[in-house]
Design a protein around this motif. Structure first.
Motif, PDB file in Angstrom:
ATOM      1  N   GLY A 132       9.925   6.879  -8.591  1.00  0.00           N
ATOM      2  CA  GLY A 132      10.116   8.331  -8.567  1.00  0.00           C
ATOM      3  C   GLY A 132       8.815   9.100  -8.463  1.00  0.00           C
ATOM      4  O   GLY A 132       8.777  10.166  -7.837  1.00  0.00           O
ATOM      5  N   ILE A 133       7.749   8.589  -9.045  1.00  0.00           N
ATOM      6  CA  ILE A 133       6.485   9.342  -9.026  1.00  0.00           C
ATOM      7  C   ILE A 133       5.547   8.918  -7.894  1.00  0.00           C
ATOM      8  O   ILE A 133       4.510   9.541  -7.691  1.00  0.00           O
ATOM      9  CB  ILE A 133       5.746   9.226 -10.379  1.00  0.00           C
ATOM     10  N   THR A 134       5.905   7.873  -7.165  1.00  0.00           N
ATOM     11  CA  THR A 134       5.064   7.422  -6.054  1.00  0.00           C
ATOM     12  C   THR A 134       5.219   8.395  -4.880  1.00  0.00           C
ATOM     13  O   THR A 134       6.334   8.736  -4.488  1.00  0.00           O
ATOM     14  CB  THR A 134       5.476   6.006  -5.601  1.00  0.00           C
ATOM     15  N   PRO A 135       4.119   8.849  -4.308  1.00  0.00           N
ATOM     16  CA  PRO A 135       4.196   9.777  -3.169  1.00  0.00           C
ATOM     17  C   PRO A 135       4.864   9.113  -1.947  1.00  0.00           C
ATOM     18  O   PRO A 135       4.819   7.890  -1.781  1.00  0.00           O
ATOM     19  CB  PRO A 135       2.736  10.096  -2.852  1.00  0.00           C
ATOM     20  N   ASP A 136       5.476   9.950  -1.139  1.00  0.00           N
ATOM     21  CA  ASP A 136       6.200   9.443   0.030  1.00  0.00           C
ATOM     22  C   ASP A 136       5.271   8.817   1.071  1.00  0.00           C
ATOM     23  O   ASP A 136       5.691   7.944   1.835  1.00  0.00           O
ATOM     24  CB  ASP A 136       6.997  10.576   0.689  1.00  0.00           C
ATOM     25  N   ASN A 137       4.035   9.233   1.117  1.00  0.00           N
ATOM     26  CA  ASN A 137       3.133   8.685   2.136  1.00  0.00           C
ATOM     27  C   ASN A 137       2.633   7.281   1.774  1.00  0.00           C
ATOM     28  O   ASN A 137       2.012   6.621   2.601  1.00  0.00           O
ATOM     29  CB  ASN A 137       1.964   9.640   2.388  1.00  0.00           C
ATOM     30  N   LYS A 138       2.888   6.788   0.582  1.00  0.00           N
ATOM     31  CA  LYS A 138       2.513   5.420   0.168  1.00  0.00           C
ATOM     32  C   LYS A 138       3.688   4.488   0.446  1.00  0.00           C
ATOM     33  O   LYS A 138       4.357   3.994  -0.451  1.00  0.00           O
ATOM     34  CB  LYS A 138       2.166   5.384  -1.326  1.00  0.00           C
ATOM     35  N   LYS A 139       3.925   4.235   1.729  1.00  0.00           N
ATOM     36  CA  LYS A 139       5.096   3.450   2.129  1.00  0.00           C
ATOM     37  C   LYS A 139       5.014   2.001   1.681  1.00  0.00           C
ATOM     38  O   LYS A 139       6.014   1.413   1.275  1.00  0.00           O
ATOM     39  CB  LYS A 139       5.272   3.529   3.647  1.00  0.00           C
ATOM     40  N   SER A 140       3.829   1.402   1.743  1.00  0.00           N
ATOM     41  CA  SER A 140       3.711   0.000   1.352  1.00  0.00           C
ATOM     42  C   SER A 140       3.956  -0.181  -0.150  1.00  0.00           C
ATOM     43  O   SER A 140       4.592  -1.151  -0.574  1.00  0.00           O
ATOM     44  CB  SER A 140       2.334  -0.547   1.733  1.00  0.00           C
ATOM     45  N   VAL A 141       3.493   0.772  -0.941  1.00  0.00           N
ATOM     46  CA  VAL A 141       3.708   0.698  -2.394  1.00  0.00           C
ATOM     47  C   VAL A 141       5.190   0.858  -2.711  1.00  0.00           C
ATOM     48  O   VAL A 141       5.755   0.128  -3.531  1.00  0.00           O
ATOM     49  CB  VAL A 141       2.860   1.776  -3.123  1.00  0.00           C
ATOM     50  N   LYS A 142       5.832   1.819  -2.038  1.00  0.00           N
ATOM     51  CA  LYS A 142       7.269   2.027  -2.250  1.00  0.00           C
ATOM     52  C   LYS A 142       8.065   0.780  -1.858  1.00  0.00           C
ATOM     53  O   LYS A 142       9.001   0.385  -2.565  1.00  0.00           O
ATOM     54  CB  LYS A 142       7.759   3.235  -1.446  1.00  0.00           C
ATOM     55  N   LYS A 143       7.675   0.149  -0.756  1.00  0.00           N
ATOM     56  CA  LYS A 143       8.382  -1.046  -0.305  1.00  0.00           C
ATOM     57  C   LYS A 143       8.233  -2.178  -1.328  1.00  0.00           C
ATOM     58  O   LYS A 143       9.205  -2.872  -1.647  1.00  0.00           O
ATOM     59  CB  LYS A 143       7.833  -1.479   1.060  1.00  0.00           C
ATOM     60  N   LYS A 144       7.025  -2.338  -1.871  1.00  0.00           N
ATOM     61  CA  LYS A 144       6.810  -3.370  -2.893  1.00  0.00           C
ATOM     62  C   LYS A 144       7.604  -3.070  -4.160  1.00  0.00           C
ATOM     63  O   LYS A 144       8.161  -3.977  -4.781  1.00  0.00           O
ATOM     64  CB  LYS A 144       5.320  -3.492  -3.219  1.00  0.00           C
ATOM     65  N   LEU A 145       7.673  -1.803  -4.527  1.00  0.00           N
ATOM     66  CA  LEU A 145       8.442  -1.423  -5.712  1.00  0.00           C
ATOM     67  C   LEU A 145       9.936  -1.691  -5.520  1.00  0.00           C
ATOM     68  O   LEU A 145      10.618  -2.147  -6.445  1.00  0.00           O
ATOM     69  CB  LEU A 145       8.208   0.045  -6.068  1.00  0.00           C
TER      70      LEU A 145
END
Length: 115
Positions: free
Chosen positions: A67-80
């Motif tokens: 929820g707090i990860t910015p949208d432009n950090k796609k690789s981080v979101k994918k790992k999460l």
């Protein structure tokens, strides 16, 4: 004469029999191997429940991070997201193991264990 003896013995022995019935539960001898096995099953169950709680807290933390990860950090979101899926699978496995352990406890007839 025989009836009098039977009646007298029944009246005389009734309080003694009742007192022994009360002591029966305290004087039951349990097999040590059953006790060890039941304690082992109970300890495994407690361990799996603690593991399940850890997975639930990790899942909550992961969702908070998503929820707090910015949208432009796609690789981080994918790992999460991948990590969330993995934690959910582990949580389901832990739940199945707990239910299997509980069934084993019931089948093996462990006395005095409440689930």
């Amino acid at each position: 004469m025989m009836k009098k003896i039977i009646i007298f013995s029944a009246i005389y022995l009734a309080p003694i029999i009742i007192s022994f019935a009360g002591d029966y539960k305290r004087s039951v001898i349990t097999d040590p191997s059953i006790t060890r096995r039941c304690n082992s099953l109970r300890d495994k169950r407690i361990e799996k429940i603690n593991l399940k709680q850890r997975y639930q807290s990790l899942l909550a933390r992961n969702r908070k991070l998503q929820g707090i990860t910015p949208d432009n950090k796609k690789s981080v979101k994918k790992k999460l997201i991948n990590t969330e899926r993995h934690i959910q699978n582990e949580l389901e496995l832990a739940t199945l193991k707990i239910s299997r352990l509980e069934e084993g406890i019931v089948r093996q007839g462990c006395p005095g264990i409440s689930l």
